[in-house]
Design a protein around this motif. Structure first.
Motif, PDB file in Angstrom:
ATOM      1  N   ASP A 244       0.856  -1.179   0.000  1.00 26.71           N
ATOM      2  CA  ASP A 244       0.000   0.000   0.000  1.00 26.71           C
ATOM      3  C   ASP A 244       0.893   1.229   0.000  1.00 26.71           C
ATOM      4  O   ASP A 244       2.124   1.131   0.055  1.00 26.71           O
ATOM      5  N   TRP A 245       0.268   2.422  -0.046  1.00 28.60           N
ATOM      6  CA  TRP A 245       1.052   3.648  -0.154  1.00 28.60           C
ATOM      7  C   TRP A 245       1.966   3.850   1.046  1.00 28.60           C
ATOM      8  O   TRP A 245       3.047   4.432   0.917  1.00 28.60           O
ATOM      9  N   PHE A 246       1.583   3.375   2.221  1.00 29.69           N
ATOM     10  CA  PHE A 246       2.406   3.567   3.411  1.00 29.69           C
ATOM     11  C   PHE A 246       3.516   2.521   3.520  1.00 29.69           C
ATOM     12  O   PHE A 246       4.296   2.549   4.466  1.00 29.69           O
ATOM     13  N   SER A 247       3.595   1.580   2.575  1.00 25.13           N
ATOM     14  CA  SER A 247       4.652   0.568   2.611  1.00 25.13           C
ATOM     15  C   SER A 247       5.981   1.099   2.092  1.00 25.13           C
ATOM     16  O   SER A 247       7.014   0.455   2.310  1.00 25.13           O
ATOM     17  N   ALA A 248       5.986   2.235   1.398  1.00 23.28           N
ATOM     18  CA  ALA A 248       7.200   2.727   0.748  1.00 23.28           C
ATOM     19  C   ALA A 248       7.455   4.176   1.120  1.00 23.28           C
ATOM     20  O   ALA A 248       6.534   4.928   1.451  1.00 23.28           O
ATOM     21  N   ASP A 249       8.727   4.575   1.064  1.00 20.83           N
ATOM     22  CA  ASP A 249       9.174   5.950   1.271  1.00 20.83           C
ATOM     23  C   ASP A 249      10.004   6.380   0.060  1.00 20.83           C
ATOM     24  O   ASP A 249      10.614   5.543  -0.622  1.00 20.83           O
ATOM     25  N   LEU A 250      10.036   7.682  -0.181  1.00 19.95           N
ATOM     26  CA  LEU A 250      10.836   8.199  -1.288  1.00 19.95           C
ATOM     27  C   LEU A 250      12.318   8.085  -0.948  1.00 19.95           C
ATOM     28  O   LEU A 250      12.756   8.458   0.143  1.00 19.95           O
ATOM     29  N   ASP A 251      13.097   7.554  -1.902  1.00 14.87           N
ATOM     30  CA  ASP A 251      14.545   7.425  -1.747  1.00 14.87           C
ATOM     31  C   ASP A 251      15.208   8.379  -2.729  1.00 14.87           C
ATOM     32  O   ASP A 251      15.394   8.045  -3.905  1.00 14.87           O
ATOM     33  N   PRO A 252      15.580   9.586  -2.297  1.00 15.11           N
ATOM     34  CA  PRO A 252      16.138  10.563  -3.258  1.00 15.11           C
ATOM     35  C   PRO A 252      17.519  10.191  -3.758  1.00 15.11           C
ATOM     36  O   PRO A 252      17.952  10.707  -4.798  1.00 15.11           O
ATOM     37  N   ALA A 253      18.241   9.305  -3.065  1.00 17.93           N
ATOM     38  CA  ALA A 253      19.605   8.974  -3.469  1.00 17.93           C
ATOM     39  C   ALA A 253      19.661   7.859  -4.502  1.00 17.93           C
ATOM     40  O   ALA A 253      20.704   7.657  -5.120  1.00 17.93           O
ATOM     41  N   ALA A 254      18.586   7.126  -4.699  1.00 19.57           N
ATOM     42  CA  ALA A 254      18.594   5.994  -5.620  1.00 19.57           C
ATOM     43  C   ALA A 254      18.422   6.463  -7.056  1.00 19.57           C
ATOM     44  O   ALA A 254      17.757   7.465  -7.334  1.00 19.57           O
ATOM     45  N   SER A 255      19.025   5.717  -7.970  1.00 22.97           N
ATOM     46  CA  SER A 255      18.926   6.027  -9.400  1.00 22.97           C
ATOM     47  C   SER A 255      17.747   5.268  -9.994  1.00 22.97           C
ATOM     48  O   SER A 255      17.634   4.051  -9.796  1.00 22.97           O
ATOM     49  N   PRO A 256      16.850   5.949 -10.709  1.00 22.48           N
ATOM     50  CA  PRO A 256      15.683   5.263 -11.277  1.00 22.48           C
ATOM     51  C   PRO A 256      16.073   4.357 -12.429  1.00 22.48           C
ATOM     52  O   PRO A 256      17.178   4.448 -12.983  1.00 22.48           O
ATOM     53  N   ALA A 257      15.148   3.475 -12.784  1.00 23.05           N
ATOM     54  CA  ALA A 257      15.399   2.584 -13.911  1.00 23.05           C
ATOM     55  C   ALA A 257      15.454   3.361 -15.213  1.00 23.05           C
ATOM     56  O   ALA A 257      16.284   3.109 -16.080  1.00 23.05           O
ATOM     57  N   SER A 258      14.558   4.351 -15.369  1.00 20.94           N
ATOM     58  CA  SER A 258      14.520   5.182 -16.563  1.00 20.94           C
ATOM     59  C   SER A 258      13.767   6.455 -16.227  1.00 20.94           C
ATOM     60  O   SER A 258      12.717   6.414 -15.571  1.00 20.94           O
ATOM     61  N   ALA A 259      14.301   7.585 -16.632  1.00 20.35           N
ATOM     62  CA  ALA A 259      13.652   8.864 -16.355  1.00 20.35           C
ATOM     63  C   ALA A 259      12.470   9.123 -17.274  1.00 20.35           C
ATOM     64  O   ALA A 259      11.682  10.036 -17.029  1.00 20.35           O
ATOM     65  N   SER A 260      12.323   8.336 -18.332  1.00 17.52           N
ATOM     66  CA  SER A 260      11.238   8.544 -19.302  1.00 17.52           C
ATOM     67  C   SER A 260      10.140   7.494 -19.124  1.00 17.52           C
ATOM     68  O   SER A 260       9.857   6.717 -20.016  1.00 17.52           O
ATOM     69  N   ALA A 261       9.570   7.469 -17.923  1.00 20.36           N
ATOM     70  CA  ALA A 261       8.473   6.541 -17.653  1.00 20.36           C
ATOM     71  C   ALA A 261       7.186   7.089 -18.258  1.00 20.36           C
ATOM     72  O   ALA A 261       7.057   8.298 -18.487  1.00 20.36           O
ATOM     73  N   PRO A 262       6.211   6.232 -18.528  1.00 21.60           N
ATOM     74  CA  PRO A 262       4.940   6.710 -19.097  1.00 21.60           C
ATOM     75  C   PRO A 262       4.240   7.697 -18.165  1.00 21.60           C
ATOM     76  O   PRO A 262       4.120   7.454 -16.967  1.00 21.60           O
ATOM     77  N   VAL A 263       3.810   8.845 -18.727  1.00 25.80           N
ATOM     78  CA  VAL A 263       3.107   9.874 -17.977  1.00 25.80           C
ATOM     79  C   VAL A 263       1.764  10.120 -18.650  1.00 25.80           C
ATOM     80  O   VAL A 263       1.696  10.329 -19.871  1.00 25.80           O
ATOM     81  N   ARG A 264       0.698  10.108 -17.863  1.00 25.88           N
ATOM     82  CA  ARG A 264      -0.652  10.302 -18.396  1.00 25.88           C
ATOM     83  C   ARG A 264      -1.258  11.570 -17.802  1.00 25.88           C
ATOM     84  O   ARG A 264      -1.644  11.594 -16.637  1.00 25.88           O
ATOM     85  N   PRO A 265      -1.310  12.658 -18.573  1.00 21.08           N
ATOM     86  CA  PRO A 265      -2.009  13.857 -18.075  1.00 21.08           C
ATOM     87  C   PRO A 265      -3.518  13.658 -18.145  1.00 21.08           C
ATOM     88  O   PRO A 265      -4.023  12.871 -18.958  1.00 21.08           O
ATOM     89  N   PHE A 266      -4.248  14.365 -17.317  1.00 23.99           N
ATOM     90  CA  PHE A 266      -5.701  14.230 -17.307  1.00 23.99           C
ATOM     91  C   PHE A 266      -6.344  15.568 -16.970  1.00 23.99           C
ATOM     92  O   PHE A 266      -5.735  16.442 -16.336  1.00 23.99           O
ATOM     93  N   HIS A 267      -7.573  15.719 -17.438  1.00 23.66           N
ATOM     94  CA  HIS A 267      -8.419  16.880 -17.150  1.00 23.66           C
ATOM     95  C   HIS A 267      -9.844  16.380 -16.999  1.00 23.66           C
ATOM     96  O   HIS A 267     -10.407  15.805 -17.938  1.00 23.66           O
ATOM     97  N   HIS A 268     -10.415  16.560 -15.803  1.00 21.82           N
ATOM     98  CA  HIS A 268     -11.758  16.062 -15.532  1.00 21.82           C
ATOM     99  C   HIS A 268     -12.617  17.189 -14.965  1.00 21.82           C
ATOM    100  O   HIS A 268     -12.122  18.043 -14.220  1.00 21.82           O
ATOM    101  N   GLU A 269     -13.885  17.167 -15.350  1.00 19.38           N
ATOM    102  CA  GLU A 269     -14.880  18.053 -14.758  1.00 19.38           C
ATOM    103  C   GLU A 269     -15.924  17.182 -14.073  1.00 19.38           C
ATOM    104  O   GLU A 269     -16.584  16.363 -14.734  1.00 19.38           O
ATOM    105  N   VAL A 270     -16.051  17.335 -12.765  1.00 18.30           N
ATOM    106  CA  VAL A 270     -16.955  16.496 -11.988  1.00 18.30           C
ATOM    107  C   VAL A 270     -17.881  17.388 -11.172  1.00 18.30           C
ATOM    108  O   VAL A 270     -17.576  18.556 -10.896  1.00 18.30           O
ATOM    109  N   VAL A 271     -19.021  16.820 -10.799  1.00 20.07           N
ATOM    110  CA  VAL A 271     -19.984  17.504  -9.939  1.00 20.07           C
ATOM    111  C   VAL A 271     -19.780  17.000  -8.515  1.00 20.07           C
ATOM    112  O   VAL A 271     -20.007  15.811  -8.244  1.00 20.07           O
ATOM    113  N   PRO A 272     -19.323  17.839  -7.592  1.00 17.35           N
ATOM    114  CA  PRO A 272     -19.092  17.380  -6.217  1.00 17.35           C
ATOM    115  C   PRO A 272     -20.408  16.973  -5.561  1.00 17.35           C
ATOM    116  O   PRO A 272     -21.459  17.585  -5.771  1.00 17.35           O
ATOM    117  N   SER A 273     -20.332  15.916  -4.771  1.00 15.11           N
ATOM    118  CA  SER A 273     -21.488  15.428  -4.027  1.00 15.11           C
ATOM    119  C   SER A 273     -21.210  15.534  -2.536  1.00 15.11           C
ATOM    120  O   SER A 273     -20.057  15.448  -2.096  1.00 15.11           O
TER     121      SER A 273
END
Length: 545
Positions: A244-273
């Motif tokens: 889960d999200w609390f199982s991991a922490d950010l490691d700023p010193a580690a090198s990522p596998a690839s800096a060009s990972a898939p990125v999905r931008p989004f734009h949504h319009e919703v009606v708050p309930s």
């Protein structure tokens, strides 16, 4: 006055019922106010005009982007030398299955005899459905089991001579095909079924055979890294109970596998309930409130801050919370821009992330990261019964720590209770002696494996598993969690102890595929224990008073 149905024990009870003067109910339901000035004055007296005159949200525009996970790797070194460096990244696609199946799974030693026989029985069943039972003798001649001990008699020993070996079938079906002609269609059906239930093989890679195993046998915990674009999240001391999200922490010193990972931008319009919960005050005139949860009757004291805050939230601010759903991809790190909210008056408001200027208020924020919702591709699934159980406990009287292997699963898939297995062969104590007797040590069950402390440095101690010699026997681990030359870090055996188990897991992914693995999980124990171990025991001839 004559008795009536309302008389009871000498007393009279009456019921008041309102009677309408007309035959219509519209006037009563309208709840008309005949003196608006009086009603406005009462609202002013109670401070109802001291509000902010804020409108209700009618539209929310949510913008942001989600960075998908691209790779993972075991982070713990285990028995590897430090000079080996970080382990290689393993590419990962969330569509292939849950990440738990890779992080928690064992080293892929292969199916046991029970699963091999079960796979062979399913192949025979498919032959019968296709009307190819006559091919079974040829299949057994090529893929039959070898010599297998017939004792003790169980399901495996009874079916092994009548079904093929599933492991041998899978080898040929993954290669050039079956060596028995005319079974191509049955082989395709069977191999699809087998891949869903058989343990996934361990990926080949540099280093030792367990180079892709995240489990640290000296701490009974998992450790892994996950690469999300230019960020690496490190899961340290993961207990194997579901990512889960609390199982991991950010490691700023580690090198990522690839800096060009898939990125999905989004734009949504919703009606708050409006957020609804049990006991919320009714927001309509003609509406009955839920009587099952009454905050007004809560018994609290002046110092009961937690309950007072909960009641204040429910009664005063219960109608100030709104829900705007947002669907994000599995296995992603989602970062939101300020949410633009349009209210019922037509005004727009930019809502920043809660706690942006207060780092001490970081709900659902990963440690080390300033923003983002981490959604790991987890599929906890259905967990089966224990395949193996080991209890770590301290024994102050014996000045030892113990690894108690209470149960394990043998090669034929049978769960073995080690206490029931030891009792018939337990050595007997010395016979009664009128002049007393002497014993070097008391008898300890062979499934109680002593952990003897060894000083590594001036400030470091570890427990080493040392076989306990018994008359005519020696205590050794029989399962997969422990081995004869095992050692454990001293801090991993706390005073409350620990319970380490192996459990089968069956999970279904969002594409409908099934995934099976064996989870190694660590949980708190039941406190200290006592083995009854004593040395230089002198037994008196008579019972002491």
């Amino acid at each position: 006055m004559p008795r009536t149905a309302f008389e009871h024990s000498g007393f009279f009870r009456f019921r008041l019922e309102p009677l309408s003067r007309t035959h219509e109910v519209a006037s009563g339901l309208a709840a008309r106010v005949h003196d608006p000035a009086w009603a406005l004055a009462r609202q002013w007296q109670f401070g109802e005009f001291a509000g902010q005159d804020a409108g209700s949200p009618v539209l929310a525009q949510i913008d942001g982007h989600s960075t998908l996970i691209s790779a993972w790797r075991p982070a713990g070194q285990g028995d590897l030398p430090v000079s080996a460096g970080p382990r290689p990244w393993v590419p990962y696609d969330p569509t292939t299955g849950p990440l738990d199946a890779l992080v928690e799974a064992e080293d892929g030693s292969g199916p046991d005899e029970y699963l091999r026989v079960e796979g062979g029985a399913h192949f025979v069943r498919l032959l019968d459905q296709e009307g190819l039972t006559a091919k079974l003798p040829q299949v057994l001649a090529v893929y039959g089991f070898g010599s297998m001990p017939g004792e003790p008699t169980n399901l495996v020993t009874l079916l092994a001579p009548k079904v093929p070996d599933a492991v041998e079938l899978a080898k040929d079906l993954d290669g050039d095909g079956l060596r028995v002609p005319g079974l191509a269609a049955v082989g395709e059906q069977w191999i699809d079924w087998w891949r869903e239930i058989a343990p996934a093989p361990t990926p080949s890679g540099p280093g030792t055979p367990d180079a892709f195993d995240t489990f640290d046998p000296h701490r009974f915990e998992h450790s892994a890294d996950f690469s999300f674009g230019d960020r690496v999240f490190h899961a340290e001391e993961y207990l194997g109970d579901g990512l889960d999200w609390f199982s991991a922490d950010l490691d700023p010193a580690a090198s990522p596998a690839s800096a060009s990972a898939p990125v999905r931008p989004f734009h949504h319009e919703v009606v708050p309930s409006t957020v609804r919960f049990g006991g919320i005050p009714a927001d309509r005139f003609w509406e009955m409130e839920d009587a099952q949860l009454d905050f007004g009757s809560t018994d609290v004291s002046a110092l009961d801050t937690g309950r007072l805050l909960m009641i204040a939230f429910a009664e005063v601010y219960g109608n100030d919370w709104f829900l705007a759903p947002l669907e994000v991809p599995v296995g992603s790190l989602t970062v939101l821009k300020p949410i633009v909210v349009t209210d019922s008056f037509g005004a727009t408001h930019a809502v920043e992330r809660a706690g942006r200027d207060n780092p001490h208020w970081n709900l659902f924020t990963v440690t080390g990261a300033d923003d983002g919702l981490l959604l790991l591709p987890s599929g906890q699934g259905a967990v089966g019964e224990r395949l193996e159980s080991v209890t770590l406990a301290r024994d102050e009287l014996a000045n030892l720590a113990w690894a108690v292997e209470t149960s394990f699963t043998d090669a034929r898939g049978e769960l073995v209770d080690r206490r029931a297995r030891w009792l018939p062969i337990a050595p007997q104590g010395p016979p009664p002696n009128p002049v007393g007797s002497y014993a070097v040590q008391t008898i300890v069950p062979d499934y109680w494996l002593p952990l003897v402390p060894h000083a590594m440095t001036a400030a470091s101690i570890r427990f080493a598993l040392v076989p306990l010699l018994e008359p005519g026997a020696e205590s050794n681990p029989l399962g997969r969690l422990l081995h004869t030359d095992h050692w454990v870090h001293e801090e991993e055996v706390p005073r409350e102890g620990a319970l380490v188990t192996r459990r089968p897991v069956l999970a279904r992914w969002f594409d409908g595929s099934w995934h099976v693995w064996v989870r190694r999980e660590k949980n708190p124990g039941g406190g200290e224990s006592s083995s009854g171990l004593h040395f230089d025991v002198v037994r008196p001839s008579e019972t002491w008073p």
